[in-house]
Design a protein around this motif. Structure first.
Motif, mmCIF file in Angstrom:
data_model
loop_
_atom_site.group_PDB
_atom_site.id
_atom_site.type_symbol
_atom_site.label_atom_id
_atom_site.label_comp_id
_atom_site.label_asym_id
_atom_site.label_seq_id
_atom_site.Cartn_x
_atom_site.Cartn_y
_atom_site.Cartn_z
ATOM 1 N N THR A 62 17.882 141.442 42.558
ATOM 2 C CA THR A 62 17.203 141.689 41.784
ATOM 3 C C THR A 62 16.495 142.730 41.748
ATOM 4 N N THR B 30 11.012 147.423 40.021
ATOM 5 C CA THR B 30 10.804 147.971 38.836
ATOM 6 C C THR B 30 10.833 149.751 39.653
ATOM 7 N N ASP C 121 10.459 135.922 46.282
ATOM 8 C CA ASP C 121 10.016 136.904 45.212
ATOM 9 C C ASP C 121 9.577 137.883 46.044
ATOM 10 N N ASP D 154 15.474 148.807 36.124
ATOM 11 C CA ASP D 154 14.531 146.718 36.720
ATOM 12 C C ASP D 154 15.446 145.978 36.626
ATOM 13 N N GLY D 155 15.018 144.874 36.841
ATOM 14 C CA GLY D 155 16.521 143.570 36.653
ATOM 15 C C GLY D 155 17.330 143.643 36.472
ATOM 16 N N ASP D 156 18.324 144.700 37.379
ATOM 17 C CA ASP D 156 19.806 144.705 36.972
ATOM 18 C C ASP D 156 20.181 143.516 38.909
#
Length: 203
Positions: free
Chosen positions: A68, A71, A148, A197-199
């Protein structure tokens, strides 16, 4: 002329009997030791065989590796693996894994975080017979293992784990409780310019 009497013959017979009894006792003790040793070795061999079989067969299949984008739009901050148990494997508790992560900033041994990404990896069911646990107990069970990297890089336990920038490589060695290992190689695309962001990107 040599003379024999019954008294001398009796003494020789008793001596022979004593020697015979002693030999029987020694042989019986030796046989008992051998039987006990053979039983111990058989049990040890059976245990070793079971452990070796589990170490070979109780492994994971990694179906996909997804990253993922963070930011900054220039790095991968989260790694998610989709896993199932390998053919012939028994039940595998995903909370008992040890993940050795080797990235650009060093290596760490990561354990289950019990829902806290900063304390380790997390596990979530995709499809499972029992979604209330983290055990691969059926061939159709699928789970996600998530790391993460951004949270870990800012934490105190895994302070050497960092996000993966464009073109970076990393390696994960997943070890189950029985000792089986699965190596996963992560390759971040050379450019994330078209990602936000988040793709999600395939690693």
């Amino acid at each position: 002329m040599e003379i024999f009497n019954n008294e001398n013959r009796g003494q020789v017979g008793i001596g022979t009997l004593i020697v015979f009894i002693a030999m029987v006792l020694v042989a019986a003790i030796a046989a008992g030791v051998l039987i006990n040793t053979a039983g111990f070795l058989q049990t040890q061999a059976e245990d070793t065989g079971v452990e070796s079989t589990e170490q070979v067969s109780n492994n994971l299949n990694v179906l996909s590796e997804i990253g993922t984008v963070g930011t900054d739009n220039e790095s991968v901050s989260t790694v998610t693996l989709s896993v199932q148990r390998a053919p012939g494997a028994g039940d595998i508790n995903l909370e008992d894994l040890t993940i050795q992560y080797i990235g650009t900033s060093g290596a760490e041994n990561i354990v289950f975080g019990d829902g806290d990404a900063t304390a380790g990896y997390t596990v979530d069911p995709i499809t499972a017979e029992n979604v209330d646990d983290s055990v691969l107990s059926a061939n159709g069970d699928r789970y996600e293992i998530t790391l993460d990297l951004n949270s870990m890089s800012g934490g105190t336990t895994y302070d050497s784990v960092a996000v993966l920038a464009e073109g970076d490589d990393a390696e994960m060695t997943i070890t189950t409780a029985s000792g089986s290992q699965r190596i996963v190689t992560l390759n971040v695309p050379d450019s994330l310019a078209d990602k936000g962001d988040g793709d999600a990107v395939r690693l």
